[in-house]
Design an enzyme around this catalytic site. Structure first.
Site, PDB file in Angstrom:
ATOM      1  N   LYS A  64       0.786  -1.039   0.094  1.00 14.65           N
ATOM      2  CA  LYS A  64      -0.132   0.047   0.113  1.00 14.65           C
ATOM      3  C   LYS A  64       0.948   1.212  -0.028  1.00 14.65           C
ATOM      4  CE  LYS A  64      -4.466   0.821   0.261  1.00 14.65           C
ATOM      5  NZ  LYS A  64      -5.423  -0.001  -0.217  1.00 14.65           N
TER       6      LYS A  64
ATOM      7  N   ASP B 269      -6.984   4.414  -4.639  1.00 12.09           N
ATOM      8  CA  ASP B 269      -7.719   4.081  -3.240  1.00 12.09           C
ATOM      9  C   ASP B 269      -8.251   5.725  -2.959  1.00 12.09           C
ATOM     10  OD1 ASP B 269      -7.819   2.141  -0.699  1.00 12.09           O
ATOM     11  OD2 ASP B 269      -7.390   3.975   0.144  1.00 12.09           O
TER      12      ASP B 269
HETATM   13  N1  GLU Z   1      -7.069   0.398  -2.876  1.00 11.65           N
HETATM   14  C1  GLU Z   1      -8.189  -0.936  -3.092  1.00 11.65           C
HETATM   15  C2  GLU Z   1      -8.326  -1.710  -2.222  1.00 11.65           C
HETATM   16  O1  GLU Z   1      -8.225  -1.410  -0.917  1.00 11.65           O
HETATM   17  C3  GLU Z   1      -7.485  -1.579  -4.475  1.00 11.65           C
HETATM   18  C4  GLU Z   1      -6.271  -1.868  -4.580  1.00 11.65           C
HETATM   19  C5  GLU Z   1      -5.818  -2.419  -6.081  1.00 11.65           C
HETATM   20  O2  GLU Z   1      -6.726  -2.347  -6.833  1.00 11.65           O
HETATM   21  O3  GLU Z   1      -4.668  -2.781  -6.089  1.00 11.65           O
HETATM   22  O4  GLU Z   1      -8.310  -2.922  -2.076  1.00 11.65           O
END
Ligand code: GLU
Length: 444
Positions: A125, A165
């Site tokens: 992340k 996100d």
């Molecule tokens: N931010 C999204 C999550 O919390 C998607 C992450 C992504 O697509 O890599 O899963």
């Protein structure tokens, strides 16, 4: 003290001032405890110690210039948490609340979530404490370019694949991708959530919200119930909330409320999503503007009040810790019987306890909102094959993945004698695959 609790205590002690990270690992390790302690091979291989320590943390300076010529500096983060089952994968969040603690909790959750999708993706992340609110398009672009000018050296299609996100949507992914391509001179699948014209996947925008409701629908079906004619409260008004509301409506549910960080709207006749899309997705406005279009709707300041609305199903799709113990008690008192988390960790530990004690069908975000990253995985597959699938095909696959996730977490919960405890089910099911891969790869 058990192995699991010893690790928990030590990790908390060694990572002070990270309350959200502590919350996420406490929730996960507590529910993993009986399972992990029954398998001494995990302790022998130090699996939990390694699971709780990110493989790599990158923190960097992001300097940028605003429209008046003033220089600003933000913090940039990328936490590469675990690559046991695939390249690091997870979104980037731009929000003033972003800290190392927030990115670590999100990265930790992502490891188990990505495992649950069944696709080969590790967890990571990233983000920044940059506040996109009120910034011009040029300022957003300048920020994204500066952010990527450092990030590019740490990521790659087979190494780490970021996405969006909170605060990072298709526009930001576009600016980030453009800068990456310019620096490395290569057109690869290094980001997902891209625009359709340059390698993005259909259904990605809808995926988290639709996926959430597919899982909810399957859970209700297996409990002899359905979404039809149920009153649904959805918090938030970003992509997750809007498309969760859309799918719930398509399946016959009545969605009566949505919110943003300032307050919530209640529309007794059911939310008109074309109005919400116009306000939020096109004008980038605030949710209170809804009452200009729909005269019977009421706007109330303070987003938390949304949980006081009587409903059958609650879908928290805004942000972490938006729903506390009191909110949970209020929902239960009003007859709410199902809660699926579209956001990451929206319910506090106390709220989760209230739901489980009251036999509310509660599915945590790591399972319920995995549809977004699942379709990101499908975007990576399409890019690798240099092809593009139809909306229908991806939607079908998404539905299949969400039904599989539900069956997986429900079966695991049953196997360990905790039927319908989807917190335990999701944690054990997500953990098993990652731990197995780690055991086989040796001490790395
Ligand atoms: N931010 C999204 C999550 O919390 C998607 C992450 C992504 O697509 O890599 O899963």
């Amino acid at each position: 003290m058990s192995y699991t609790m010893k690790v928990l205590e030590k990790v908390i002690q060694q990572n002070p001032n990270e309350p959200e990270f502590h919350q996420a690992i406490t929730e996960t390790l507590t529910s993993l405890q009986p399972f992990v302690d029954a398998h001494p091979e995990y302790e022998r291989a130090g699996i939990l110690e390694r699971l709780c320590e990110p493989e790599r943390v990158i923190i960097f300076r992001v300097p940028w210039v605003d429209d008046s010529g003033k220089v600003h500096v933000n913090k940039g983060y990328r936490v590469q948490f675990n690559s046991a089952i695939g390249p690091y994968k997870g979104g980037i969040r731009f929000h003033p609340s972003v800290s190392l603690s927030i990115i670590k909790f999100l990265g930790f959750e992502q490891v188990l979530k990505n495992s649950l999708t069944g696709l080969p993706m590790g967890g990571g992340k990233g983000g920044s404490n940059f506040d996109p609110k009120g910034k011009s398009e040029r300022e957003i672009m300048a920020f994204c370019q500066s952010f990527m000018t450092e990030l590019y050296r740490h990521i790659g299609a087979d190494t780490d694949v970021p996405a969006g996100d909170i605060g990072v949507g298709e526009r930001e992914v576009g600016f980030l991708y453009g800068q990456y391509k310019r620096i490395v001179n290569s057109f690869t699948s290094v980001l997902t959530g891209k625009g359709i014209s340059y390698g993005g996947s259909l259904t990605r925008t809808e995926a988290t919200g639709y996926g959430l409701v597919y899982l909810l629908d399957e859970m209700l079906r297996q409990h002899g119930n359905s979404i039809e004619n149920k009153t649904v409260v959805v918090s938030g008004s970003g992509n997750v909330a809007i498309f969760a509301a859309e799918k719930a409506q398509q399946l016959g549910g009545k969605v009566v409320a949505l919110s943003d960080s300032n307050g919530f709207i209640y529309d007794p006749e059911g939310i008109d999503l074309s109005v919400v899309k116009e306000i939020k997705l096109i004008k980038r406005g605030r949710i209170y503007e809804y009452t200009d279009y729909r005269k019977k709707a009421v706007y109330t300041e303070g987003s938390r009040g949304i949980w006081g609305i009587k409903c059958d199903i609650a879908l928290p799709c805004a942000t972490q810790n938006e729903l506390n113990g009191d909110d949970a008690r209020e929902l239960v008192k009003n007859g709410c019987f199902a809660v699926c988390e579209g956001a990451n960790m929206p319910s506090t530990s106390e709220a989760i306890k209230v739901f489980l004690e009251n036999k509310v069908l509660f599915v945590p975000g790591k399972a319920a909102n995995a549809g977004g990253v699942a379709v990101s995985g499908l975007e990576m597959s399409q890019n690798a094959m240099r092809t593009a699938w139809t909306f229908e095909k991806i939607d079908r696959k998404l539905k299949e993945i969400m039904i599989n996730i539900y069956n997986n977490i429900a079966n695991v919960a049953k196997e360990v004698g905790q039927e319908d405890n989807f917190v335990v089910g999701a944690n054990i099911a997500g953990f098993k695959k990652v731990a197995d891969a780690m055991l086989r790869q040796g001490i790395v």
